[in-house]
Design an enzyme around this catalytic site. Structure first.
Site, PDB file in Angstrom:
ATOM      1  N   GLU A  79       0.819  -1.217   0.000  1.00 14.93           N
ATOM      2  CA  GLU A  79       0.000   0.000   0.000  1.00 14.93           C
ATOM      3  C   GLU A  79       0.855   1.271   0.000  1.00 14.93           C
ATOM      4  O   GLU A  79       1.125   1.854   1.050  1.00 14.93           O
ATOM      5  CB  GLU A  79      -0.949   0.033   1.208  1.00 14.93           C
ATOM      6  CG  GLU A  79      -1.868   1.259   1.200  1.00 14.93           C
ATOM      7  CD  GLU A  79      -2.750   1.375   2.435  1.00 14.93           C
ATOM      8  OE1 GLU A  79      -3.660   2.211   2.413  1.00 14.93           O
ATOM      9  OE2 GLU A  79      -2.517   0.646   3.421  1.00 14.93           O
ATOM     10  N   LYS A 112      -2.749  -2.007  -2.911  1.00 12.28           N
ATOM     11  CA  LYS A 112      -3.775  -1.104  -2.389  1.00 12.28           C
ATOM     12  C   LYS A 112      -3.339   0.315  -2.715  1.00 12.28           C
ATOM     13  O   LYS A 112      -2.329   0.792  -2.196  1.00 12.28           O
ATOM     14  CB  LYS A 112      -3.975  -1.298  -0.887  1.00 12.28           C
ATOM     15  CG  LYS A 112      -5.071  -0.391  -0.311  1.00 12.28           C
ATOM     16  CD  LYS A 112      -5.479  -0.804   1.102  1.00 12.28           C
ATOM     17  CE  LYS A 112      -6.519   0.157   1.667  1.00 12.28           C
ATOM     18  NZ  LYS A 112      -7.074  -0.286   2.957  1.00 12.28           N
TER      19      LYS A 112
END
Length: 293
Positions: free
Chosen positions: A175, A212
């Site tokens: 992420e 992400k």
């Protein structure tokens, strides 16, 4: 059910990932939005107790099922908590059919080169070994500016940690968030996409990840990441957008599904009746599911 079934659900399942991983830094804010003020608890223990009650209320809600929610990200303390006599990760999968993930990062370093890399993660091997019933992990960095050196450092660190996770038999959710308020957001996303592709190409055939990412300024910018053979799924973070905004933007990106935290819990309150709470949560779930479909 097996890891293969969980993997199939994460690769192809219709739905989104619920981010229920509020940690020490983000818990007070999440609780305040939920109607629990700092004066309502007098220690970290009581604070984490309140957030666990909120998480359990969400997980137990009728609309929180694998028909729309295919995965959920948990905070490390949550692994020791129970719902209806079962550890939370086991309850999610065995009762709800929802794949559990674990947030493993310990927060962010101070900003340098326009980014914030992750702080060291002490004891990661032990944490992963103890994460019983967990399919994968999530680890977050933040990009504030279109600084090529900074973004390269963020992505390199993410993949180094990701390889440790893979070696422990799990799937990492990488992420590298791009700050939605960045004045160079679009340029940062172009640099990030190139760095991610470069690092994905260096993975072995048995090393798979999820990504992400902040919803990009240019719709479908990350389609080639979603199509990469080493990527199980590309999921979107809400990044401070309202539920409405996040869902509108996500709906323009055909190969991303949601992994929302604040947008999932928007409008929920401890003071609501069960009927009111379930209606508000169900409305958010339906919006996020539709945007992810």
């Amino acid at each position: 059910m097996s890891k293969a079934e969980q993997r199939a659900q994460m690769s192809n399942g219709a739905g989104f990932i619920a981010a229920l991983d509020q940690s020490g830094g983000s818990t007070p804010k999440a609780l305040a939005l939920y109607g629990v003020e700092a004066s309502d608890y007098s220690s970290d223990e009581e604070m984490f107790g309140e957030i666990q009650k909120m998480r359990a209320r969400i997980i137990l809600a009728d609309d929180f099922t694998k028909g729309k929610v295919i995965g959920a990200i948990l905070f490390e303390r949550t692994l020791g908590e129970e719902i209806d006599g079962r550890k939370v990760a086991h309850y999610l999968w065995s009762v709800k059919g929802i794949v559990p993930f674990l947030k493993i990062d310990k927060g962010l370093e101070e900003q340098a080169n326009g980014v914030q890399v992750m702080k060291p993660i002490p004891g990661l091997a032990e944490t992963l070994a103890k994460a019983d019933g967990v399919f994968g992990t999530k680890e977050r960095s933040v990009i504030h500016e279109a600084n090529a050196d900074g973004i390269a450092a963020v992505v390199s660190q993410q993949f180094d940690v990701g390889r440790e996770v893979i070696n422990a038999g799990m799937i990492p959710i990488i992420e590298p968030e791009v700050n939605i308020h960045s004045e160079s957001k679009a340029a940062a996303e172009d640099i990030l996409r190139a760095e991610l592709l470069k690092n994905l190409d260096q993975l072995n055939d048995d090393q798979d990840v999820m990504l992400k990412l902040t919803i990009p300024n240019q719709a479908n910018l990350y389609d080639d990441l979603a199509d990469h053979p080493r990527v199980l799924r590309v999921v979107a973070l809400s990044g401070g957008y309202s539920t409405e905004q996040a869902c509108d933007l996500l709906g323009q990106n055909g190969k991303m599904i949601a992994s929302f935290s604040r947008a999932l819990t928007e409008g929920l309150s401890k003071q609501q009746s069960e009927a009111e709470f379930n209606a508000a949560l169900g409305g958010n779930i339906n919006k996020i599911f539709s945007a992810s479909a």
